[in-house]
Design an enzyme around this catalytic site. Sequence first.
Site, PDB file in Angstrom:
ATOM      1  N   CYS A 221      42.147  16.539   5.201  1.00  0.00           N
ATOM      2  CA  CYS A 221      43.109  16.483   6.141  1.00  0.00           C
ATOM      3  C   CYS A 221      42.728  16.112   7.646  1.00  0.00           C
ATOM      4  O   CYS A 221      41.502  15.646   7.619  1.00  0.00           O
ATOM      5  CB  CYS A 221      43.433  17.950   6.330  1.00  0.00           C
ATOM      6  SG  CYS A 221      42.509  19.241   7.219  1.00  0.00           S
TER       7      CYS A 221
ATOM      8  N   ASN B  72      37.864  25.960   0.039  1.00  0.00           N
ATOM      9  CA  ASN B  72      38.905  26.632   0.882  1.00  0.00           C
ATOM     10  C   ASN B  72      38.894  28.038   0.867  1.00  0.00           C
ATOM     11  O   ASN B  72      38.712  28.693  -0.210  1.00  0.00           O
ATOM     12  CB  ASN B  72      40.175  25.805   0.794  1.00  0.00           C
ATOM     13  CG  ASN B  72      40.713  26.014  -0.515  1.00  0.00           C
ATOM     14  OD1 ASN B  72      39.974  26.009  -1.663  1.00  0.00           O
ATOM     15  ND2 ASN B  72      42.039  25.813  -0.596  1.00  0.00           N
TER      16      ASN B  72
ATOM     17  N   GLU C 184      36.054  21.436   3.411  1.00  0.00           N
ATOM     18  CA  GLU C 184      35.300  20.460   4.164  1.00  0.00           C
ATOM     19  C   GLU C 184      34.596  20.910   5.110  1.00  0.00           C
ATOM     20  O   GLU C 184      33.660  20.662   5.457  1.00  0.00           O
ATOM     21  CB  GLU C 184      36.296  19.144   4.538  1.00  0.00           C
ATOM     22  CG  GLU C 184      36.729  18.383   3.235  1.00  0.00           C
ATOM     23  CD  GLU C 184      38.108  18.711   2.897  1.00  0.00           C
ATOM     24  OE1 GLU C 184      38.362  20.092   2.964  1.00  0.00           O
ATOM     25  OE2 GLU C 184      39.047  17.903   2.627  1.00  0.00           O
TER      26      GLU C 184
ATOM     27  N   GLU D  20      41.298  31.023   2.155  1.00  0.00           N
ATOM     28  CA  GLU D  20      42.867  31.178   2.695  1.00  0.00           C
ATOM     29  C   GLU D  20      42.749  32.705   3.342  1.00  0.00           C
ATOM     30  O   GLU D  20      41.768  33.362   3.124  1.00  0.00           O
ATOM     31  CB  GLU D  20      43.989  31.253   1.859  1.00  0.00           C
ATOM     32  CG  GLU D  20      43.762  29.719   1.236  1.00  0.00           C
ATOM     33  CD  GLU D  20      45.041  29.254   0.438  1.00  0.00           C
ATOM     34  OE1 GLU D  20      45.692  30.121  -0.096  1.00  0.00           O
ATOM     35  OE2 GLU D  20      45.271  27.874   0.106  1.00  0.00           O
TER      36      GLU D  20
ATOM     37  N   CYS E 134      40.049  18.115   9.367  1.00  0.00           N
ATOM     38  CA  CYS E 134      38.473  17.983   9.005  1.00  0.00           C
ATOM     39  C   CYS E 134      38.157  16.822   9.190  1.00  0.00           C
ATOM     40  O   CYS E 134      36.844  16.501   9.558  1.00  0.00           O
ATOM     41  CB  CYS E 134      38.379  18.323   7.438  1.00  0.00           C
ATOM     42  SG  CYS E 134      39.025  20.012   6.937  1.00  0.00           S
TER      43      CYS E 134
ATOM     44  N   CYS F 128      39.658  24.763   5.514  1.00  0.00           N
ATOM     45  CA  CYS F 128      39.525  24.073   4.336  1.00  0.00           C
ATOM     46  C   CYS F 128      38.053  23.954   3.955  1.00  0.00           C
ATOM     47  O   CYS F 128      37.087  24.164   4.565  1.00  0.00           O
ATOM     48  CB  CYS F 128      39.831  22.608   5.046  1.00  0.00           C
ATOM     49  SG  CYS F 128      41.554  22.265   5.347  1.00  0.00           S
TER      50      CYS F 128
HETATM   51  N1  THU Z   1      42.789  22.156   1.897  1.00  0.00           N
HETATM   52  C1  THU Z   1      41.393  21.936   2.040  1.00  0.00           C
HETATM   53  O1  THU Z   1      40.691  22.850   1.490  1.00  0.00           O
HETATM   54  N2  THU Z   1      41.188  20.648   2.264  1.00  0.00           N
HETATM   55  C2  THU Z   1      41.884  19.839   2.805  1.00  0.00           C
HETATM   56  O2  THU Z   1      41.555  18.638   2.949  1.00  0.00           O
HETATM   57  C3  THU Z   1      43.393  19.983   2.669  1.00  0.00           C
HETATM   58  C4  THU Z   1      43.864  21.191   2.355  1.00  0.00           C
HETATM   59  C5  THU Z   1      43.198  23.589   1.609  1.00  0.00           C
HETATM   60  C6  THU Z   1      43.930  24.420   2.569  1.00  0.00           C
HETATM   61  C7  THU Z   1      44.771  25.258   1.966  1.00  0.00           C
HETATM   62  O3  THU Z   1      43.886  26.364   1.579  1.00  0.00           O
HETATM   63  C8  THU Z   1      45.277  24.537   0.529  1.00  0.00           C
HETATM   64  O4  THU Z   1      44.289  23.482   0.419  1.00  0.00           O
HETATM   65  C9  THU Z   1      46.486  23.991   0.638  1.00  0.00           C
HETATM   66  O5  THU Z   1      46.859  23.319   1.825  1.00  0.00           O
END
Ligand code: THU
Length: 130
Positions: free
Chosen positions: A86, A42, A55, A44, A89, A53
């Site tokens: 999520c 991920n 994925e 941010e 994704c 994310c």
């Molecule tokens: N996140 C992912 O990378 N994958 C997921 O399936 C769910 C959430 C990340 C997004 C964000 O940077 C952190 O997790 C918290 O939500």
Amino acid sequence: MKPEKLIALALAARQNAYAPYSGFAVGAALLASGGEVYTGCNVENSSYGLTICAERVALFTAVARGERKFTALAVVAGTEEYCSPCGACLQVLAEFGGDIKVYLANRHGAYRETTVAELLPVAFSLNANA
Ligand code: THU
């Protein structure tokens, strides 16, 4: 490829997560049908909604390299619970096939096997109302 190997690659990719706001680092490893593995973490942003994310980073990297067929995805966070992709994704993954296996892993590498279709049984489709 064994699930354990794909999960190990997801764990390694997780090391590169850029998650200063949530502190929640995620790693993903996507196995293409030809045997190549594409990883993601991920990333941010201070404009929170621009975060992507792990994925989707893995999937978009693979697609940008010309891949279109995938057999398995491993997802791992630093939690005791299994980490599931999520909804956003899952919708993006569903574009490339509901039968993609998904290994939901925890921080220790223990995992549960499922599929994209199991996690998102009724994905959006442009053909839905045709
Ligand atoms: N996140 C992912 O990378 N994958 C997921 O399936 C769910 C959430 C990340 C997004 C964000 O940077 C952190 O997790 C918290 O939500």
